[in-house]
Design a protein around this motif. Structure first.
Motif, PDB file in Angstrom:
ATOM      1  N   ARG A 108       0.860  -1.182   0.000  1.00 27.74           N
ATOM      2  CA  ARG A 108       0.000   0.000   0.000  1.00 27.74           C
ATOM      3  C   ARG A 108       0.899   1.234   0.000  1.00 27.74           C
ATOM      4  O   ARG A 108       1.977   1.240   0.582  1.00 27.74           O
ATOM      5  N   ALA A 111      -2.816   4.616   1.546  1.00 29.85           N
ATOM      6  CA  ALA A 111      -3.509   3.323   1.584  1.00 29.85           C
ATOM      7  C   ALA A 111      -3.969   2.824   0.218  1.00 29.85           C
ATOM      8  O   ALA A 111      -4.763   1.886   0.142  1.00 29.85           O
ATOM      9  N   PRO A 148      -3.885   0.553  -2.848  1.00 29.55           N
ATOM     10  CA  PRO A 148      -3.278  -0.750  -3.131  1.00 29.55           C
ATOM     11  C   PRO A 148      -2.290  -0.665  -4.292  1.00 29.55           C
ATOM     12  O   PRO A 148      -2.515   0.051  -5.268  1.00 29.55           O
TER      13      PRO A 148
END
Length: 136
Positions: A37, A41, A43
């Motif tokens: 990540r 955050a 991905p």
């Protein structure tokens, strides 16, 4: 140097890590499980084991650097991989080799364990990396 890595001839060879790490120093550093990540955050590399290994190692490196360390100070790495099977080793090692030079990760790596697990953090997380280091 605070960490000396060795692999005695009497232990299985070749492996992608050293069997033994001897650390001398006074401060211990533990980097919690890092995943693929970004800082916000987002991905990284969904569904791509090699890409997630590379990003998790980059994040582990960032944790080490934040404490004044690097992979040269690491005594041990632990990798948790979801749905692990031996056929995935090439993809796993591809991720390691992709970033090794960039982040100063020695190859062979410090003593390491790869542990297969059913589930991590969220369903798209394929790998998590933890590091233990020692500093003067």
């Amino acid at each position: 140097m605070t960490v000396r890595l060795t692999s005695p001839d009497s232990l299985m060879q070749p492996v992608p890590y050293h069997h033994v790490a001897v650390g001398t120093g006074t401060r211990h550093l533990h980097v919690s499980g890092q995943i693929a990540r970004t800082a916000d955050a987002t991905p990284v590399a969904p569904g791509d084991l090699a890409g997630q290994v590379a990003q998790a190692l980059r994040n582990t490196h960032a944790g080490l650097v934040s404490a004044g360390a690097g992979f040269q100070d690491v005594l041990r790495l632990t990798f948790y991989v979801t749905g692990w099977s031996p056929e995935q080793i090439d993809a796993f090692m591809s991720g390691v080799h992709e970033v090794a030079e960039e982040i100063g990760l020695p190859v062979p790596m410090p003593p390491s364990s790869l542990i297969g697990v059913d589930y991590l953090f969220e369903p798209d997380v394929l790998v998590e990396v933890e590091a233990t280091a020692i500093l003067d």
